[in-house]
Design a protein around this motif. Structure first.
Motif, short mmCIF file in Angstrom:
data_model
loop_
_atom_site.label_atom_id
_atom_site.label_comp_id
_atom_site.label_asym_id
_atom_site.label_seq_id
_atom_site.Cartn_x
_atom_site.Cartn_y
_atom_site.Cartn_z
N LYS A 76 6.89 21.71 8.26
CA LYS A 76 7.81 21.79 7.12
C LYS A 76 7.33 20.92 5.96
O LYS A 76 7.37 21.33 4.79
N ALA A 77 6.86 19.73 6.26
CA ALA A 77 6.37 18.82 5.22
C ALA A 77 5.14 19.41 4.52
O ALA A 77 4.98 19.28 3.30
N VAL A 78 4.26 20.04 5.31
CA VAL A 78 3.07 20.67 4.71
C VAL A 78 3.49 21.78 3.77
O VAL A 78 2.96 21.90 2.65
N CYS A 79 4.44 22.60 4.18
CA CYS A 79 4.91 23.69 3.32
C CYS A 79 5.49 23.14 2.02
O CYS A 79 5.21 23.66 0.92
N GLN A 80 6.29 22.08 2.11
CA GLN A 80 6.87 21.48 0.91
C GLN A 80 5.79 20.91 0.00
O GLN A 80 5.84 21.06 -1.22
N ALA A 81 4.80 20.24 0.61
CA ALA A 81 3.73 19.64 -0.20
C ALA A 81 2.94 20.72 -0.94
O ALA A 81 2.54 20.53 -2.10
N LEU A 82 2.70 21.85 -0.27
CA LEU A 82 1.95 22.93 -0.92
C LEU A 82 2.74 23.55 -2.06
O LEU A 82 2.17 23.97 -3.07
N ARG A 83 4.07 23.62 -1.89
CA ARG A 83 4.90 24.17 -2.97
C ARG A 83 5.08 23.19 -4.11
O ARG A 83 5.43 23.56 -5.21
N GLY A 84 4.88 21.90 -3.82
CA GLY A 84 5.02 20.88 -4.84
C GLY A 84 6.44 20.49 -5.12
O GLY A 84 6.74 19.80 -6.11
N VAL A 88 0.82 -1.21 0.00
CA VAL A 88 0.00 0.00 0.00
C VAL A 88 0.86 1.26 0.00
O VAL A 88 0.58 2.23 -0.71
N LEU A 89 1.94 1.25 0.79
CA LEU A 89 2.69 2.48 1.03
C LEU A 89 3.91 2.66 0.14
O LEU A 89 4.37 3.79 -0.06
N CYS A 90 4.44 1.57 -0.39
CA CYS A 90 5.69 1.67 -1.14
C CYS A 90 5.46 2.29 -2.52
O CYS A 90 4.98 1.63 -3.45
N THR A 91 5.78 3.55 -2.63
CA THR A 91 5.71 4.26 -3.92
C THR A 91 6.97 5.07 -4.07
O THR A 91 7.61 5.46 -3.07
N PRO A 92 7.40 5.34 -5.29
CA PRO A 92 8.67 6.05 -5.49
C PRO A 92 8.66 7.48 -4.97
O PRO A 92 9.71 8.05 -4.71
N THR A 93 7.46 8.07 -4.81
CA THR A 93 7.40 9.48 -4.39
C THR A 93 7.49 9.64 -2.88
O THR A 93 7.78 10.72 -2.39
N HIS A 94 7.21 8.58 -2.13
CA HIS A 94 7.24 8.69 -0.67
C HIS A 94 8.67 8.83 -0.15
O HIS A 94 9.58 8.10 -0.58
N ARG A 95 8.83 9.75 0.80
CA ARG A 95 10.08 9.88 1.54
C ARG A 95 9.74 9.98 3.02
O ARG A 95 8.96 10.85 3.43
N LEU A 96 10.29 9.10 3.79
CA LEU A 96 10.00 9.11 5.22
C LEU A 96 10.73 10.27 5.89
O LEU A 96 11.95 10.43 5.77
#
Length: 952
Positions: free
Chosen positions: A313-321, A224-232
């Motif tokens: 920080k993660a939210v800010c990055q996600a919003l910037r894309g 379910v979770l393993c995708t190339p875009t995910h970074r822990l």
């Protein structure tokens, strides 16, 4: 001459270019050939990632070759090219972009273990390649796995190359003087490549952590979770937190989603729609999402700060894309994502929004601002939202059972329901324009049937909870009648008047759409019936018929369908003149519908607006809007993007309106201001007037044009003037309150002067057409006699008419006739009192009663001036002389419908003129009008009855 640092850069680029070429041929190309067409989805995904890595490696090689070329140019032609020409300095961002893209693609492959998967297909081949690959590595790695070896071979040369870039650029910076032209470019390049080093280190660390995470999860969660875009970014196993109330066993923060694990269940939350609220408790972090709210409870405040900083920080990055570049420092400082965002989201939980997709503005996990809400069944709502609910202006399309048919609601909304002014177009082509409350028609509104409906109708009036209730007008074109009166629960109920196309009118009490009990029936010839009716409007029981000539028939009546009217009673023919009371009864609606209660639904929204202090956000809900639309447009989603015009387009803000109101309080400025305001449909006063015009036309125009409604219409116009003046005073009171002042109370006398002297003349033109038509119909008979009298009098020459009217000869203006010696004055026509005649004719060029009276006064002055000129001295005409002269002027002016004009002036003139000169002159004009109608004048004194010699 080139510096040693530049020569070192050249050698560095040459080595790196060669390394990239060898990497491509020895590693990437064989990897792509390992399994060119994998059968499983994971294999296809890995192969796609490897292809992308190969493309970006090729792009990095091309950029390196360009940089190498610029360095060679500098080496061989040092005098013609400066340091600024070096690609590393001239276009640092382009070089950086190629490096970043390669790193991102490499870590994508690393996260999903694409290298390990590819080497399994040709493990023997890669074992034989160990020695060939060894030179690409900085240290021995023969003990590692093939996948690890390949991974290091693709990453280590790049890391070392960037490190050397930084060292050589720093050395180059130190050799240049502070004022060297290329100093700033070198400093910029140093900073950027240092940032690239940090970025690369963080990207590799995150990829390694993410790759390690998959080994700690069971196969189901991993799939379910393993995708190339995910970074822990953070794992609750490293910094523990307890999640309430969801009771998650583990929290995983990726760079795009926040994941809560509960056994085999995975709850994922898009970081673009995650809000972090620290709250008051230093150990608790509140997380808000569109459909869930939960808290992270940490062991200590430091752990809470770490989670808050990383999630923010993660939210800010996600919003910037994209990831931060340069990488944020290691110092833990709170980062503040924006409260308002623009994101798309599909709701999953049960409720009215289940499976609906909202795309638009959000604030604190709620749709807030402008957005579009779409349901799977085809419903769409576009407009303003507040705290998750439709609030403000919005357009909603609701599909109907028939194909390509929609109900379209363009309306103001409040807390999810229609509230305020709206325009609704239904799938059956009916249209409603009016006010809503709690999603239902409530207040004033107009409902129109389709243009080609089998039973066309229009209802203009009041609504209550979706039903017609209160005062309203229904026009039924199918039956050819108009109902004016009270309603209850969608039925005619209470006092009402029915006007038919055939000229028959009814007035009485209605119950369940039927007239019951005593009432009045009026025929077109003014025959009046007073008595009782059946529910089918048939005469029954005791009643009285009054004929136009005054005769009465009183007794018992019965009506049989198709068999006529039966009566038994007494016929009274003794009346010589019609009973004055019967004339009053022939004016319907008077005293039946209280004036102040007729159109409260029009004034109530305005009063609510004023009571609230005239806030700008309520302005459009009061004044309405205009939306351009067409039937074809309604069939497409483009309809949701339509634009509307609104008050701000035409009248500015409400603050400007109130400010302008205060600037025009003085008597000289007030009338021009009110005239301008009443003409502007986006001004509150202009909007009120437009709506009242609509109600007036609905009541008295077209099918409802009936002389028996003249008194009712006259009263209504006067009431509207009073209400509009009160509305002006209410706006003025609010404007003064905004300035910290109060409005003085106004006594009744002052109010009446302002209403009749100022406001009534301003609004009368808006109602004049319908109102004057009713006056024409009411006085049609008298005006007919008057017209015949004018026609007969026109046969008289001037002198004969003056003689016939007994005008004293010494007052005749014979010099005006300009006779020759061969002419007799009896042959000259229409020359006497010409200036007065032309002046009186202007009475029909204005609708203002005061201006009409001024025309009449000027006519009187012209008559006196002509007589004074004839006599050679100033002369005041006594009534005995004035009346015949005025009759002469009226007859020559030939004003049509003079009776209607006189009665309208009398009814609408300012009461302060009663008993004054204007009243006197109007009475004199009435006498002239009545004199011209006299039957003996018409029949006994026509020129045709005289001897022809008398005309000569």
């Amino acid at each position: 001459m080139c510096s040693p640092e530049e020569a070192d850069l050249l050698r560095l680029e040459e080595v790196f270019s060669t390394t990239l070429a060898r990497t491509s041929s020895l590693i990437l190309q064989p990897l792509l050939l390992a399994d060119p067409e994998p059968s499983d989805s994971r294999g296809r995904e890995s192969m796609q990632l490897l292809h992308r890595l190969h493309e970006r490696a090729q792009r990095l090689w091309e950029v390196t070759e360009l940089s190498l070329h610029s360095l060679r140019q500098r080496l061989h032609h040092p005098s013609s090219t400066g340091l600024k020409a070096l690609l590393l300095l001239q276009n640092t961002d382009s070089v950086l972009r190629a490096h970043k893209e390669y790193i991102e693609s490499y870590t994508d492959c690393m996260v999903v273990q694409a290298f390990q998967k590819a080497t399994k297909k040709k493990s023997e081949y890669w074992r034989n390649q160990r020695k060939v690959l060894q030179p690409l590595l900085s240290h021995a790695s023969s003990e590692g796995s093939l996948g690890t070896m390949l991974s290091q071979a693709l990453q280590q040369p790049l890391a070392q190359h960037v490190q050397q870039y930084v060292l050589l650029l720093l050395s180059l910076r130190d050799t240049l003087g502070k004022h060297h032209p290329a100093q700033k470019l070198v400093m910029h390049a140093v900073t950027q490549f240092e940032n690239l080093q940090s970025f690369m280190g963080q990207a590799l660390d995150q990829a390694v952590a993410t790759q390690a995470l998959w080994h700690s999860l069971n196969s189901r969660l991993r799939d379910v979770l393993c995708t190339p875009t995910h970074r822990l970014l953070q794992d609750s196993q490293d910094i523990p937190v307890t999640v309430t109330p969801l009771r998650a066993e583990r929290v995983l923060l990726f760079d795009d989603v926040l994941v809560l694990l509960q056994g085999h269940n995975v709850h994922s939350f898009d970081l673009k729609l995650v809000w972090v609220d620290p709250g008051q408790n230093k150990c608790v972090l509140h997380i808000l999402t569109p459909e869930e709210e939960f808290s992270f409870c940490a062991r200590d405040s430091q752990s809470q700060v770490v989670w808050r900083w990383k999630v923010s920080k993660a939210v800010c990055q996600a919003l910037r894309g994209k990831k931060d570049f340069p990488v944020l420092g290691s110092i833990i400082e709170p980062s503040a994502p924006p409260d308002c965002r623009h994101v798309a989201y599909t709701f999953q939980h049960e409720g009215r929004l289940c499976q609906a997709t909202y795309e638009g503005e959000w604030c604190w996990a709620k749709p807030h601002g402008k957005g579009i809400l779409k349901w799977p069944d085809g419903r769409n709502h576009v407009g303003d939202f507040c705290q998750g609910l439709e609030h403000g202006f919005g357009i909603c399309l609701v599909p109907q059972a028939s194909e390509d048919k929609f109900n379209c609601y363009k309306c103001h909304w409040q807390e999810g329901s229609m509230c305020g002014f709206g325009i609704c177009e239904y799938s059956n082509d009916e249209v409603y324009k009016g006010y809503f409350q709690a999603g239902l028609r409530h207040g004033f509104g107009v409902l129109d049937s389709a243009l080609k409906a089998s039973q066309p109708f229009r209802y203009t009036g009041h609504w209550e909870r979706g039903q017609r209730s209160g005062y309203g007008i229904e026009e039924d074109n199918d039956r050819g009648e108009r109902y004016i009166g009270m309603w209850q629960a969608d039925h005619r109920h209470g006092p009402g008047v029915v006007v038919t196309q055939a000229g028959v009118c009814y007035q009485g009490t209605f119950q369940g759409d039927k007239m019951t009990g005593p009432g009045i029936l009026l025929c077109e010839d003014d025959t009046l019936y007073e008595g009782t009716f059946t529910r089918d409007l048939m005469l029954v029981g005791k009643g009285k018929i009054t004929f136009p000539n005054g005769f009465t028939l009183e007794g018992s009546f019965s009506s049989l369908s198709g068999k006529g009217l039966y009566t038994q009673g007494v016929l009274d023919t003794a009346a010589l003149l019609p009973d004055p009371s019967s004339a009053c009864k022939r004016q319907l609606g008077l005293g039946v519908f209280p004036l102040e209660n007729r159109w409260q639904g029009v004034y109530s929204p305005f009063q609510d607006f004023v009571d609230a202090g005239c806030p700008g956000d309520m302005q459009e809900a009061l004044l309405g809007f205009h939306v351009h639309s067409s039937r074809e447009l309604r069939k497409s989603q483009e309809y949701l993007s339509c634009e509307r015009s609104h008050p701000k387009d035409s009248a500015g803000s409400m603050e400007d309106t109130l400010r302008e109101l205060l600037q025009h309080r003085e008597p000289k400025a007030l009338q021009p201001y009110l005239r301008k305001a009443l003409k502007n449909s986006w001004h509150p006063l202009g909007k009120l007037l437009r709506t009242l015009m609509l109600t007036f036309q609905a009541t008295y125009a077209g099918m409802g044009t009936n002389k028996h409604l003249q008194g009712m219409a006259r009263e209504e116009v006067k009431q509207h003037a009073q209400e509009l003046w009160a509305a002006y005073r209410s706006l003025l009171r609010v404007a003064l309150q905004h300035q910290g002042q109060t409005l003085e109370e106004e006594d009744k006398q002052t109010r009446d002067l302002q209403v009749h002297g100022l406001l009534l003349p301003l609004i009368l033109p808006s109602f004049y057409s319908e109102l004057f038509t009713l006056y024409l119909l009411l006085h049609e008979r008298e005006d007919g006699l008057y017209s015949q009298g004018i026609t007969n009098l026109s046969l008289f020459p001037d002198t004969k008419l003056l003689e016939f009217l007994d005008v004293q000869k010494h007052l005749w203006p014979l010099k005006d006739l300009r006779l020759t010696s061969n002419q007799r004055y009896s042959l000259v026509r229409d020359k006497c009192f010409l200036s007065a005649t032309e002046c009186l004719q202007k009475i029909i060029t204005t609708v203002d009663p005061r201006e009409k009276l001024e025309v009449l006064e000027k006519t009187y002055r012209e008559v006196e001036a002509t007589v004074s000129r004839v006599l050679g001295q100033e002369y005041k005409l006594p009534m005995d002389d004035l009346l015949p002269l005025l009759i002469y002027v009226v007859s020559r002016a030939r004003i049509q419908h003079l009776g209607a004009e006189i009665h309208l002036i009398r009814d609408m003139m300012n009461p302060i003129h009663t008993g004054g000169l204007y009243d006197f002159l109007l009475t004199a004009l009435e006498s002239c009008y009545e004199h011209i109608q006299k039957e003996d004048m018409r029949l006994r004194h026509l020129p045709g009855h005289w001897d022809s010699r008398e005309l000569w």
